[in-house]
Design a protein around this motif. Sequence first.
Motif, PDB file in Angstrom:
ATOM      1  N   SER A  69       0.835  -1.138   0.067  1.00 35.79           N
ATOM      2  CA  SER A  69       0.075  -0.118  -0.017  1.00 35.79           C
ATOM      3  C   SER A  69       0.699   1.378   0.064  1.00 35.79           C
ATOM      4  N   SER A  70       0.546   2.351  -0.875  1.00 38.97           N
ATOM      5  CA  SER A  70       0.966   3.692  -0.860  1.00 38.97           C
ATOM      6  C   SER A  70       0.127   4.523  -1.317  1.00 38.97           C
ATOM      7  N   PRO A  71       0.399   5.769  -1.299  1.00 38.09           N
ATOM      8  CA  PRO A  71      -0.869   6.753  -2.015  1.00 38.09           C
ATOM      9  C   PRO A  71      -1.102   6.393  -3.537  1.00 38.09           C
ATOM     10  N   GLN A  72       0.128   6.093  -4.215  1.00 36.01           N
ATOM     11  CA  GLN A  72       0.020   5.712  -5.586  1.00 36.01           C
ATOM     12  C   GLN A  72      -0.588   4.349  -5.829  1.00 36.01           C
ATOM     13  N   SER A  73      -0.135   3.499  -5.233  1.00 34.72           N
ATOM     14  CA  SER A  73      -0.559   2.139  -5.416  1.00 34.72           C
ATOM     15  C   SER A  73      -2.250   2.050  -4.946  1.00 34.72           C
ATOM     16  N   ASP A  74      -2.628   2.626  -3.920  1.00 34.20           N
ATOM     17  CA  ASP A  74      -4.145   2.736  -3.465  1.00 34.20           C
ATOM     18  C   ASP A  74      -4.784   3.337  -4.596  1.00 34.20           C
ATOM     19  N   ALA A  75      -4.513   4.610  -5.015  1.00 37.34           N
ATOM     20  CA  ALA A  75      -5.228   5.052  -6.277  1.00 37.34           C
ATOM     21  C   ALA A  75      -5.288   4.326  -7.370  1.00 37.34           C
ATOM     22  N   ALA A  76      -4.396   3.527  -7.759  1.00 41.95           N
ATOM     23  CA  ALA A  76      -4.326   2.783  -8.954  1.00 41.95           C
ATOM     24  C   ALA A  76      -5.389   1.673  -8.622  1.00 41.95           C
ATOM     25  N   SER A  77      -5.077   0.908  -7.531  1.00 43.03           N
ATOM     26  CA  SER A  77      -6.090  -0.129  -7.172  1.00 43.03           C
ATOM     27  C   SER A  77      -7.552   0.337  -7.045  1.00 43.03           C
ATOM     28  N   GLY A  78      -7.885   1.370  -6.682  1.00 38.98           N
ATOM     29  CA  GLY A  78      -9.045   2.077  -6.625  1.00 38.98           C
ATOM     30  C   GLY A  78      -9.825   2.007  -7.951  1.00 38.98           C
ATOM     31  N   ASP A  79      -9.051   2.371  -8.853  1.00 39.49           N
ATOM     32  CA  ASP A  79      -9.405   2.427 -10.344  1.00 39.49           C
ATOM     33  C   ASP A  79      -9.977   0.927 -10.709  1.00 39.49           C
ATOM     34  N   ILE A  80      -9.135  -0.001 -10.268  1.00 36.36           N
ATOM     35  CA  ILE A  80      -9.283  -1.470 -10.667  1.00 36.36           C
ATOM     36  C   ILE A  80     -10.641  -2.163  -9.995  1.00 36.36           C
ATOM     37  N   LEU A  81     -10.883  -1.443  -8.613  1.00 35.96           N
ATOM     38  CA  LEU A  81     -11.959  -1.880  -7.846  1.00 35.96           C
ATOM     39  C   LEU A  81     -13.246  -1.140  -8.308  1.00 35.96           C
ATOM     40  N   ARG A  82     -13.229  -0.204  -8.800  1.00 34.59           N
ATOM     41  CA  ARG A  82     -14.349   0.603  -9.432  1.00 34.59           C
ATOM     42  C   ARG A  82     -14.883  -0.317 -10.598  1.00 34.59           C
ATOM     43  N   ALA A  83     -13.729  -0.819 -11.508  1.00 36.36           N
ATOM     44  CA  ALA A  83     -14.263  -1.525 -12.614  1.00 36.36           C
ATOM     45  C   ALA A  83     -15.004  -2.852 -12.039  1.00 36.36           C
ATOM     46  N   GLY A  84     -14.462  -3.565 -11.028  1.00 37.65           N
ATOM     47  CA  GLY A  84     -14.877  -4.724 -10.407  1.00 37.65           C
ATOM     48  C   GLY A  84     -16.568  -4.405  -9.827  1.00 37.65           C
ATOM     49  N   LEU A  85     -16.397  -3.212  -9.224  1.00 39.92           N
ATOM     50  CA  LEU A  85     -17.960  -2.795  -8.528  1.00 39.92           C
ATOM     51  C   LEU A  85     -18.685  -2.652  -9.567  1.00 39.92           C
ATOM     52  N   ALA A  86     -18.687  -1.923 -10.732  1.00 45.06           N
ATOM     53  CA  ALA A  86     -19.346  -1.713 -11.906  1.00 45.06           C
ATOM     54  C   ALA A  86     -19.884  -3.049 -12.394  1.00 45.06           C
ATOM     55  N   GLU A  87     -18.936  -4.155 -12.800  1.00 43.39           N
ATOM     56  CA  GLU A  87     -19.087  -5.256 -12.978  1.00 43.39           C
ATOM     57  C   GLU A  87     -20.317  -6.275 -12.022  1.00 43.39           C
ATOM     58  N   THR A  88     -20.232  -6.139 -10.974  1.00 44.63           N
ATOM     59  CA  THR A  88     -21.020  -6.506  -9.982  1.00 44.63           C
ATOM     60  C   THR A  88     -22.118  -5.974  -9.661  1.00 44.63           C
ATOM     61  N   PHE A  89     -22.140  -4.794  -9.626  1.00 46.07           N
ATOM     62  CA  PHE A  89     -23.443  -3.998  -9.449  1.00 46.07           C
ATOM     63  C   PHE A  89     -23.589  -2.845 -10.521  1.00 46.07           C
ATOM     64  N   PRO A  90     -23.870  -3.215 -11.526  1.00 50.88           N
ATOM     65  CA  PRO A  90     -24.061  -2.233 -12.520  1.00 50.88           C
ATOM     66  C   PRO A  90     -25.019  -1.124 -12.694  1.00 50.88           C
ATOM     67  N   GLN A  91     -26.018  -1.593 -11.548  1.00 46.03           N
ATOM     68  CA  GLN A  91     -27.288  -0.693 -11.490  1.00 46.03           C
ATOM     69  C   GLN A  91     -26.868   0.736 -10.606  1.00 46.03           C
ATOM     70  N   LEU A  92     -25.494   0.369 -10.008  1.00 43.15           N
ATOM     71  CA  LEU A  92     -25.162   1.639  -9.321  1.00 43.15           C
ATOM     72  C   LEU A  92     -24.947   2.936 -10.150  1.00 43.15           C
ATOM     73  N   GLY A  93     -24.354   2.518 -11.204  1.00 41.97           N
ATOM     74  CA  GLY A  93     -24.045   3.604 -12.251  1.00 41.97           C
ATOM     75  C   GLY A  93     -22.475   4.069 -11.984  1.00 41.97           C
ATOM     76  N   ALA A  94     -22.703   5.434 -12.155  1.00 39.63           N
ATOM     77  CA  ALA A  94     -21.390   6.228 -11.781  1.00 39.63           C
ATOM     78  C   ALA A  94     -21.328   6.567 -10.304  1.00 39.63           C
ATOM     79  N   VAL A  95     -21.517   5.736  -9.486  1.00 37.22           N
ATOM     80  CA  VAL A  95     -21.815   6.039  -7.998  1.00 37.22           C
ATOM     81  C   VAL A  95     -20.371   6.700  -7.549  1.00 37.22           C
ATOM     82  N   ARG A  96     -20.487   7.655  -6.643  1.00 33.94           N
ATOM     83  CA  ARG A  96     -19.285   8.505  -5.924  1.00 33.94           C
ATOM     84  C   ARG A  96     -18.447   7.644  -5.118  1.00 33.94           C
ATOM     85  N   LEU A  97     -17.193   7.522  -5.321  1.00 42.94           N
ATOM     86  CA  LEU A  97     -16.704   7.085  -4.286  1.00 42.94           C
ATOM     87  C   LEU A  97     -15.907   7.989  -3.498  1.00 42.94           C
ATOM     88  N   ASP A  98     -16.400   7.822  -2.072  1.00 38.98           N
ATOM     89  CA  ASP A  98     -15.870   8.705  -1.212  1.00 38.98           C
ATOM     90  C   ASP A  98     -14.393   8.372  -0.439  1.00 38.98           C
TER      91      ASP A  98
END
Length: 432
Positions: free
Chosen positions: A314-343
């Motif tokens: 974990s590092s700020p750069q690694s966390d941010a890159a991983s967040g992009d990967i997780l956003r894609a996984g989240l969209a695949e799992t729950f597409p009905q959430l659309g462009a939900v904001r990540l806080d």
Amino acid sequence: MKLDSYWTDSAPAFVPQARELPGRVDVAIVGGGFTGLSAALALARRGASVAVLEAGTRVAAEASGRNGGHVNNGLAVDYADVAAKVGVERARGWYRAYDDAVDTVERLVREEAIDCDFLRHGKLKLATRANQMAALERSARRLIDDGVDSDVEVLDAERVRAEVSSERFHGGLLYKRSGQMHMGRFAGGLAAAAQRGGASIHTGTEVSRIERIGGSGHAHRLHTGRGAVVTAQQVLLATGATRHGGYGSFGWLRRRIVPIGSFIVVTEPLGEERAKALLAARRTYTTIANIHHYFRLTPDHRLVFGGRARFAVSSPQSDAASGDILRAGLAETFPQLGAVRLDYCWGGLVDMTQDRLPHAGERDGLYYAMGYSGHGTQMSVHMGQRMAAVMGGHAGANPWQGRDWPAIPGHFGPPWFLPAVGLYYRLKDRLA
């Protein structure tokens, strides 16, 4: 989006009362996560003078405060595989230690009146492929037939879809004894309880070197980054995968633990109605895969969605890159959430062992408990209590006693091999 843990950001920070380090104590605990705080509470209540030495600026800021918020029973590896290696009796005992661990968390929440939204709604292990259902059914039969867990239940795709609003899953295995809680508020409550009991807690106090007194026995001098030395009759190492302290006095442990990053995102509040439509039963959920996802809802109706997005620390750069990967996984799992904001988006280190099971015991007069391998929120709390009993003379209190713990071949420093490990597990998932 904050690159910070939701659990620590949404909980009041615990403020230690102690200022000066004591020169001498009965027990020094290295690490202020759940293991260290739980042990401090138990030892102080027993009448021992206890000092918790935490390198970071706040307690439970590493794995204890950077996880997915699950308090799950069940082993991190398949029970049948463990039973084949060590026998049914020993495997059953280890599995039940996780049941006991969830009970320990619940008991402490109740006894210490910790306001942390503890719920026991169960864990649902989800099949993302149809061929995984046969393995789940075999696991359930074996757990029931061996008298290990009579509460597990296989759910078909229809029953899973009734509570998980996603088309990805072909069924699942329900572990009914699992729970969840707000990790930040639990950490603060546990630290406050230990402090009320008489333990002194010292943040910003890295232990740089540990020196055994007299060459035998349990007494040690702990040299700290603050320049002060603490003499303790007993020492418990509860450091997990933290990189504080380097490889000097901690080298033996570091060579046996691989610090693997796990990453999490948290959505904006979805609202009660939308959250209930997404996960009606409000359990903890995890998918079957080496590169898996895990998720749950929070009391303020956010979705916590995590996984081993990248095999990196974990590092700020690694966390941010991983967040992009997780956003894609989240969209695949729950597409009905659309462009939900990540806080929130953050990462943390999992103290992974080669066999993916905890290790606890004594070596060269030092007690230790760690290596929870991604199943640590409940076991760390439990092992703090258990190791306190061991240090009080009850060796049988340690459910993991008597286990060999060989070093990981080629592991002498930072985990240079993580990208290769990630590639191997991704290939295994594709071919499964």
